[in-house]
Design a protein around this motif. Sequence first.
Motif, PDB file in Angstrom:
ATOM      1  N   ALA A 188     -18.016 -12.010  31.491  1.00 32.45           N
ATOM      2  CA  ALA A 188     -16.812 -11.338  30.997  1.00 32.45           C
ATOM      3  C   ALA A 188     -16.671  -9.984  31.686  1.00 32.45           C
ATOM      4  CB  ALA A 188     -16.887 -11.144  29.484  1.00 32.45           C
ATOM      5  N   ILE A 189     -15.429  -9.542  31.765  1.00 33.14           N
ATOM      6  CA  ILE A 189     -15.133  -8.230  32.331  1.00 33.14           C
ATOM      7  C   ILE A 189     -14.074  -7.595  31.448  1.00 33.14           C
ATOM      8  CG2 ILE A 189     -13.345  -9.085  33.895  1.00 33.14           C
ATOM      9  CD1 ILE A 189     -14.509  -7.078  35.993  1.00 33.14           C
ATOM     10  N   ARG A 190     -14.111  -6.282  31.345  1.00 31.81           N
ATOM     11  CA  ARG A 190     -13.162  -5.588  30.472  1.00 31.81           C
ATOM     12  C   ARG A 190     -12.596  -4.384  31.198  1.00 31.81           C
ATOM     13  NH1 ARG A 190     -11.634  -5.300  24.751  1.00 31.81           N
ATOM     14  NH2 ARG A 190      -9.902  -3.879  24.996  1.00 31.81           N
ATOM     15  N   TYR A 191     -11.349  -4.110  30.968  1.00 32.47           N
ATOM     16  CA  TYR A 191     -10.676  -2.916  31.485  1.00 32.47           C
ATOM     17  C   TYR A 191     -10.065  -2.157  30.321  1.00 32.47           C
ATOM     18  CZ  TYR A 191     -10.830  -4.609  36.313  1.00 32.47           C
ATOM     19  OH  TYR A 191     -11.237  -5.034  37.547  1.00 32.47           O
ATOM     20  N   TRP A 192     -10.007  -0.842  30.451  1.00 33.46           N
ATOM     21  CA  TRP A 192      -9.447   0.035  29.432  1.00 33.46           C
ATOM     22  C   TRP A 192      -8.449   0.965  30.090  1.00 33.46           C
ATOM     23  CZ3 TRP A 192     -11.565  -1.018  24.702  1.00 33.46           C
ATOM     24  CH2 TRP A 192     -12.768  -1.709  24.709  1.00 33.46           C
ATOM     25  N   PRO A 193      -7.253   1.119  29.530  1.00 29.57           N
ATOM     26  CA  PRO A 193      -6.327   2.099  30.084  1.00 29.57           C
ATOM     27  C   PRO A 193      -6.770   3.511  29.717  1.00 29.57           C
ATOM     28  CG  PRO A 193      -5.374   1.064  28.143  1.00 29.57           C
ATOM     29  CD  PRO A 193      -6.679   0.378  28.400  1.00 29.57           C
ATOM     30  N   VAL A 194      -6.741   4.408  30.705  1.00 26.90           N
ATOM     31  CA  VAL A 194      -7.112   5.798  30.488  1.00 26.90           C
ATOM     32  C   VAL A 194      -6.077   6.702  31.151  1.00 26.90           C
ATOM     33  CG1 VAL A 194      -9.601   5.358  30.284  1.00 26.90           C
ATOM     34  CG2 VAL A 194      -8.612   5.879  32.536  1.00 26.90           C
ATOM     35  N   SER A 195      -6.103   7.961  30.764  1.00 20.65           N
ATOM     36  CA  SER A 195      -5.305   8.996  31.413  1.00 20.65           C
ATOM     37  C   SER A 195      -6.255  10.009  32.027  1.00 20.65           C
ATOM     38  CB  SER A 195      -4.405   9.718  30.409  1.00 20.65           C
ATOM     39  OG  SER A 195      -3.397   8.871  29.933  1.00 20.65           O
ATOM     40  N   ILE A 196      -5.880  10.511  33.192  1.00 20.27           N
ATOM     41  CA  ILE A 196      -6.589  11.631  33.792  1.00 20.27           C
ATOM     42  C   ILE A 196      -5.661  12.823  33.613  1.00 20.27           C
ATOM     43  CG2 ILE A 196      -7.590  12.627  35.871  1.00 20.27           C
ATOM     44  CD1 ILE A 196      -7.224   8.900  35.595  1.00 20.27           C
ATOM     45  N   VAL A 197      -6.111  13.775  32.812  1.00 14.19           N
ATOM     46  CA  VAL A 197      -5.261  14.890  32.420  1.00 14.19           C
ATOM     47  C   VAL A 197      -5.757  16.159  33.104  1.00 14.19           C
ATOM     48  CG1 VAL A 197      -4.379  16.240  30.489  1.00 14.19           C
ATOM     49  CG2 VAL A 197      -4.785  13.777  30.212  1.00 14.19           C
ATOM     50  N   ILE A 208      -6.535   6.114  26.277  1.00 13.90           N
ATOM     51  CA  ILE A 208      -5.185   5.961  25.784  1.00 13.90           C
ATOM     52  C   ILE A 208      -5.283   5.148  24.503  1.00 13.90           C
ATOM     53  CG2 ILE A 208      -2.909   4.950  26.201  1.00 13.90           C
ATOM     54  CD1 ILE A 208      -3.385   5.389  29.185  1.00 13.90           C
ATOM     55  N   ASP A 209      -4.839   5.713  23.398  1.00  9.75           N
ATOM     56  CA  ASP A 209      -4.901   5.003  22.131  1.00  9.75           C
ATOM     57  C   ASP A 209      -3.976   3.794  22.162  1.00  9.75           C
ATOM     58  OD1 ASP A 209      -6.767   6.666  20.890  1.00  9.75           O
ATOM     59  OD2 ASP A 209      -5.212   8.113  20.386  1.00  9.75           O
ATOM     60  N   ALA A 210      -4.442   2.719  21.606  1.00 12.77           N
ATOM     61  CA  ALA A 210      -3.677   1.467  21.571  1.00 12.77           C
ATOM     62  C   ALA A 210      -2.813   1.413  20.329  1.00 12.77           C
ATOM     63  CB  ALA A 210      -4.626   0.279  21.624  1.00 12.77           C
TER      64      ALA A 210
END
Length: 119
Positions: A12-21, A116-118
């Motif tokens: 399995a592989i997982r990705y998460w959305p993030v922000s670079i601020v 990034i909150d879902a």
Amino acid sequence: MARDAEGVLAGAIRYWPVSIVGEHIHKALLLGPVAVHPTRQGEGLGGHLISQSLGRAADLGWDRVMLVGDAPYYQRFGFTRLEGVVMPPPTNPDRVLAYDQGSGAWTGVQGNVLRIDAS
């Protein structure tokens, strides 16, 4: 996820959305974890999941992907050390790596990585 012919989970592989601020806000995908069942390790399944999922991320319009990992392993997929982007402690900055889908999308990106909150 990858399943074998009998439907048993092999990896399995997982990705998460993030922000670079920083001065600006940039969106990226944070890759991880990549997991392969112990009975399937050494078959190249992890590499296959990474390669295929990077292609899928590009198809979905994500031009920035980052991860925290071992550069010698991830370099073969095109990841390089990411300067100026800070993961929360206790992350070792030498292990923060970037992949830009060949677009130069990481050029000039600097700041702190926030989830990034879902919602």
